[in-house]
Write an enzyme that holds these catalytic residues in place. Sequence first.
Site, PDB file in Angstrom:
ATOM      1  N   THR A  60       0.625   4.359  -1.735  1.00  0.00           N
ATOM      2  CA  THR A  60       2.050   4.517  -2.024  1.00  0.00           C
ATOM      3  C   THR A  60       2.953   4.029  -0.896  1.00  0.00           C
ATOM      4  O   THR A  60       4.175   4.028  -1.050  1.00  0.00           O
ATOM      5  CB  THR A  60       2.379   5.997  -2.290  1.00  0.00           C
ATOM      6  OG1 THR A  60       1.988   6.779  -1.152  1.00  0.00           O
ATOM      7  CG2 THR A  60       1.657   6.499  -3.530  1.00  0.00           C
ATOM      8  N   LYS A  61       2.373   3.600   0.210  1.00  0.00           N
ATOM      9  CA  LYS A  61       3.180   3.144   1.338  1.00  0.00           C
ATOM     10  C   LYS A  61       3.556   1.667   1.177  1.00  0.00           C
ATOM     11  O   LYS A  61       3.021   0.949   0.339  1.00  0.00           O
ATOM     12  CB  LYS A  61       2.415   3.359   2.647  1.00  0.00           C
ATOM     13  CG  LYS A  61       2.006   4.803   2.885  1.00  0.00           C
ATOM     14  CD  LYS A  61       3.200   5.730   2.949  1.00  0.00           C
ATOM     15  CE  LYS A  61       2.839   7.144   3.357  1.00  0.00           C
ATOM     16  NZ  LYS A  61       2.320   7.972   2.267  1.00  0.00           N
ATOM     17  N   SER A  62       4.473   1.197   2.004  1.00  0.00           N
ATOM     18  CA  SER A  62       4.889  -0.209   1.933  1.00  0.00           C
ATOM     19  C   SER A  62       3.725  -1.146   2.216  1.00  0.00           C
ATOM     20  O   SER A  62       3.609  -2.214   1.617  1.00  0.00           O
ATOM     21  CB  SER A  62       6.019  -0.471   2.933  1.00  0.00           C
ATOM     22  OG  SER A  62       7.165   0.281   2.609  1.00  0.00           O
TER      23      SER A  62
END
Length: 366
Positions: A182-184
């Site tokens: 879910t992180k960049s």
Amino acid sequence: MEKIPLLVPLMPTTDQALPYFRQIDGNRHYTNFGPLSRELEQRIANDLSIPQAGVTTVSNCTVGLELALQARGLRAGANVLLPSLTFVATATAVSRVGLQPVIADIDEAGWSLTPAIARRAAELHRIDAVMPVATFGRPQDMAAWDDFERETGIPVIVDAAGAYGNQTAGSVADVVFSFHATKSFGAAEGGAVISPDAERIQHIRMLSNFGLDTRNGALTDLGTNGKMSEYHCALGLASFDMWERVKTDRRALYAGYMARLRSACPSLIFQEKPEDGVYPLMAVLLPQGRDATAVGSAVAANGVETRRWYTPALHQQPALRDCVVAGALDIATTLAGRIIGLPFFLGITDAQIDTVCSALARELDS
């Protein structure tokens, strides 16, 4: 009615990762700091403009935080200062290595623990380490935290779970990143610890391999199995191959989204942070008197998924009710119930953003 999800992770496709998976097939090395792990560490080092000796991969950010704390050699039961407004893993990492969370307030503009707040907390309680958080991807001021550690002698470990692409490394303090999907920047699971102290990185690497000295098989410290597998490193390397495009796209998305929100919902309050950041999510503050749960339920009628990020705050969590609190927590308490996460992901359309803004505006005007 169309459903607009909160998050849609962007991960490398199988085809994009396939060259790296084939390297694993050829290497027959699947974990335990294999060739892809070393290559990923080098690319992280290059990206942050630091030596490769200052990076080690870990299985996830939470383990990274635990091992970074353990490597500082703190006494059992030592007090670790952290902000009340953060994900619960910041606190559980402290507790699970036998240390005591001490909960502090945040600043009103950046929603973060600052060196000034930490200094005030240290006047009220013994503080043995500080774990500031790059809240919602907002980078911490590493020069200020480096000065804090130099001046006080109190170790600083920045929980930068969602801030890869924004957070710089320190010259004294350590930083821990997450590579969750879910992180960049994602590798499905994984993370990295960054330190200016190469010996500390080697200690953390050993701790992530149970605490074994692989030269002689001796258990020299009590560690855990915290290694990042070659398969996850393959995904991380494939993510680096598209990282420049992802950064450009995320910056453009954030800028356009913010312009629409400011126009449609002038009563919203926004976290003070760099406008050109590479952010993984969109968290906004509702006006006084509005509750994020109630507003989220209302906009859900328009198909808009939301989330209450970082709430309840740490000092409101049942499992942390016995933690020491350093001073009043007025700002964290005031903000916690009003922060709402809005749909934010690469691939969201202008029409979907307009739907989010319109639904939110109607509810705030009601």
